[in-house]
Design a protein around this motif. Sequence first.
Motif, PDB file in Angstrom:
ATOM      1  N   LEU A 166      23.645  14.022   1.818  1.00  8.24           N
ATOM      2  CA  LEU A 166      22.543  13.604   0.954  1.00  8.24           C
ATOM      3  C   LEU A 166      21.915  14.808   0.264  1.00  8.24           C
ATOM      4  O   LEU A 166      21.505  14.740  -0.899  1.00  8.24           O
ATOM      5  CB  LEU A 166      21.499  12.847   1.778  1.00  8.24           C
ATOM      6  N   LYS A 167      21.873  15.919   0.973  1.00  7.02           N
ATOM      7  CA  LYS A 167      21.351  17.156   0.386  1.00  7.02           C
ATOM      8  C   LYS A 167      22.267  17.649  -0.733  1.00  7.02           C
ATOM      9  O   LYS A 167      21.798  18.098  -1.787  1.00  7.02           O
ATOM     10  CB  LYS A 167      21.223  18.225   1.471  1.00  7.02           C
ATOM     11  N   ILE A 168      23.590  17.549  -0.509  1.00  3.47           N
ATOM     12  CA  ILE A 168      24.565  17.990  -1.520  1.00  3.47           C
ATOM     13  C   ILE A 168      24.415  17.194  -2.812  1.00  3.47           C
ATOM     14  O   ILE A 168      24.303  17.754  -3.906  1.00  3.47           O
ATOM     15  CB  ILE A 168      26.002  17.864  -0.976  1.00  3.47           C
ATOM     16  N   VAL A 169      24.407  15.865  -2.692  1.00  2.81           N
ATOM     17  CA  VAL A 169      24.329  15.039  -3.906  1.00  2.81           C
ATOM     18  C   VAL A 169      22.922  15.052  -4.497  1.00  2.81           C
ATOM     19  O   VAL A 169      22.746  14.961  -5.719  1.00  2.81           O
ATOM     20  CB  VAL A 169      24.809  13.588  -3.648  1.00  2.81           C
ATOM     21  N   GLY A 170      21.913  15.190  -3.625  1.00  2.00           N
ATOM     22  CA  GLY A 170      20.544  15.227  -4.116  1.00  2.00           C
ATOM     23  C   GLY A 170      20.242  16.451  -4.947  1.00  2.00           C
ATOM     24  O   GLY A 170      19.382  16.424  -5.836  1.00  2.00           O
ATOM     25  N   SER A 171      20.961  17.527  -4.687  1.00  5.98           N
ATOM     26  CA  SER A 171      20.737  18.771  -5.428  1.00  5.98           C
ATOM     27  C   SER A 171      21.547  18.836  -6.721  1.00  5.98           C
ATOM     28  O   SER A 171      21.346  19.736  -7.531  1.00  5.98           O
ATOM     29  CB  SER A 171      21.089  19.972  -4.547  1.00  5.98           C
ATOM     30  N   GLU A 197      11.185   9.003   3.126  1.00  2.00           N
ATOM     31  CA  GLU A 197      10.499  10.299   3.043  1.00  2.00           C
ATOM     32  C   GLU A 197      11.490  11.447   3.199  1.00  2.00           C
ATOM     33  O   GLU A 197      11.427  12.449   2.472  1.00  2.00           O
ATOM     34  CB  GLU A 197       9.425  10.380   4.123  1.00  2.00           C
ATOM     35  N   LEU A 198      12.432  11.298   4.141  1.00  2.00           N
ATOM     36  CA  LEU A 198      13.424  12.344   4.392  1.00  2.00           C
ATOM     37  C   LEU A 198      14.294  12.580   3.164  1.00  2.00           C
ATOM     38  O   LEU A 198      14.447  13.716   2.701  1.00  2.00           O
ATOM     39  CB  LEU A 198      14.305  11.962   5.583  1.00  2.00           C
ATOM     40  N   VAL A 199      14.886  11.517   2.629  1.00  2.92           N
ATOM     41  CA  VAL A 199      15.844  11.702   1.532  1.00  2.92           C
ATOM     42  C   VAL A 199      15.152  12.118   0.244  1.00  2.92           C
ATOM     43  O   VAL A 199      15.738  12.825  -0.580  1.00  2.92           O
ATOM     44  CB  VAL A 199      16.726  10.448   1.325  1.00  2.92           C
ATOM     45  N   ALA A 200      13.897  11.700   0.061  1.00  2.00           N
ATOM     46  CA  ALA A 200      13.141  12.158  -1.106  1.00  2.00           C
ATOM     47  C   ALA A 200      12.974  13.671  -1.061  1.00  2.00           C
ATOM     48  O   ALA A 200      13.053  14.348  -2.094  1.00  2.00           O
ATOM     49  CB  ALA A 200      11.785  11.475  -1.166  1.00  2.00           C
ATOM     50  N   SER A 201      12.785  14.220   0.145  1.00  3.45           N
ATOM     51  CA  SER A 201      12.629  15.667   0.293  1.00  3.45           C
ATOM     52  C   SER A 201      13.927  16.408   0.003  1.00  3.45           C
ATOM     53  O   SER A 201      13.913  17.613  -0.246  1.00  3.45           O
ATOM     54  CB  SER A 201      12.147  16.006   1.710  1.00  3.45           C
TER      55      SER A 201
END
Length: 290
Positions: A166-171, A197-201
Motif C-alpha cells: 500500500l505504501k508502494i502504490v500510495g507513493s 487512517e492507516l492507509v491515508a497516512s
Amino acid sequence: MGIEVERLENKEARELKKFVDELIAPTHCQFCQGLDLSIDNPVHHPSYELTPACNHDCIFCYSNVAVKLGKAPKPGYYGWESPKAITISQYGEPLLSPRIVEVNKMLRKRFPEARLDLQTNGSLLTEELWQKLDFDLVMISLDAASREKHKMITNADTFDKVVNALKIVGSDKSVRSIVRTIFMPGINDDDIPKIAELVASLGVDEMMLQPLTIHKLNEERLKRAGLDFERAESVRELLKVAMEAKKYIDVRISGCLLVQLKRMDALTLYNVYKVSREVAPLVKRERKEV
C-alpha cells in the motif's frame, strides 16, 4: 421514550440519506454495467484471469468457493472488444503467476484505450516488481488493522507485506491507489476506521468498502470468526462504518449497490437489508482469445 427513540432514528436516517446522496461510485466501478439500472442482467467489466490459486486463505473468499465447486474460470480474457476497463484479476492472486508482467504488457498493447486495474492482496508486491508493471488503478485488499486480526482473516502472516504494498502504490501518483475492504461486523467493523487512517497516512487515494457476500461453504468459518450475520446484511450498519472511515479517507461503497440506495427515501434506506447469499460466483462474460 418511544417518541424520543423515533426522533433519533429519523435524524440518523436523514444523515445516512445525505451521506449516500453525496457519495460517488468507486473509481473501479466506473464503466461497469451495474451502474446502469436500465440493464436487467448487468455484468462486471472485463477481466483477465491468471490463476485461481492464492497464498491467502480468507474466511470469506468467493474464489475459494468457486475452486471447491469446480466453477473457477480458466486463465484467459473474459470480455468483449473495445472495453473501457479490464481487471487483472477477479479470481485468485495474480501476482502468483509468472505471466503477470507479460499479460500486463499484452493488454496494454492490445487495448490501449482501456483502463487497466490490478486487484491483488498485495503480499507479493515489491518495489522491483512494481517497476515492471503498468496499471492505471491498483486495488489492494486489507480487512484488518493489526497483524493478529489480519492473520485470523487471511490465514497468512503477511500484514507487514500488505502494508508495504500500500505504501508502494500510495507513493506513486501516476496510478489510482485503492484499499479494498470487506465489511464483516463482529469481526472487523472496529478495524475499518483504523484501516482508513492507516492507509491515508501511506498516501492511498481511496477506500472501496464492500458488503460481505456470504457463500454457503464459508458460513461456518465466518460464524466461528464471530460474524454478526444480521448486521452484515444491514445497509444502515455498512453506511455507519463508512461514515466513520470517511473522516480519514475518500470512502466509497460498491457502485451497483450505491445506485440502488440513491433511489430510496431516508426511512427505507435506514431499514433496508441486502441479502447477500450465493452458492457460487459465476463469470457471466464470454472467454475470448486475445
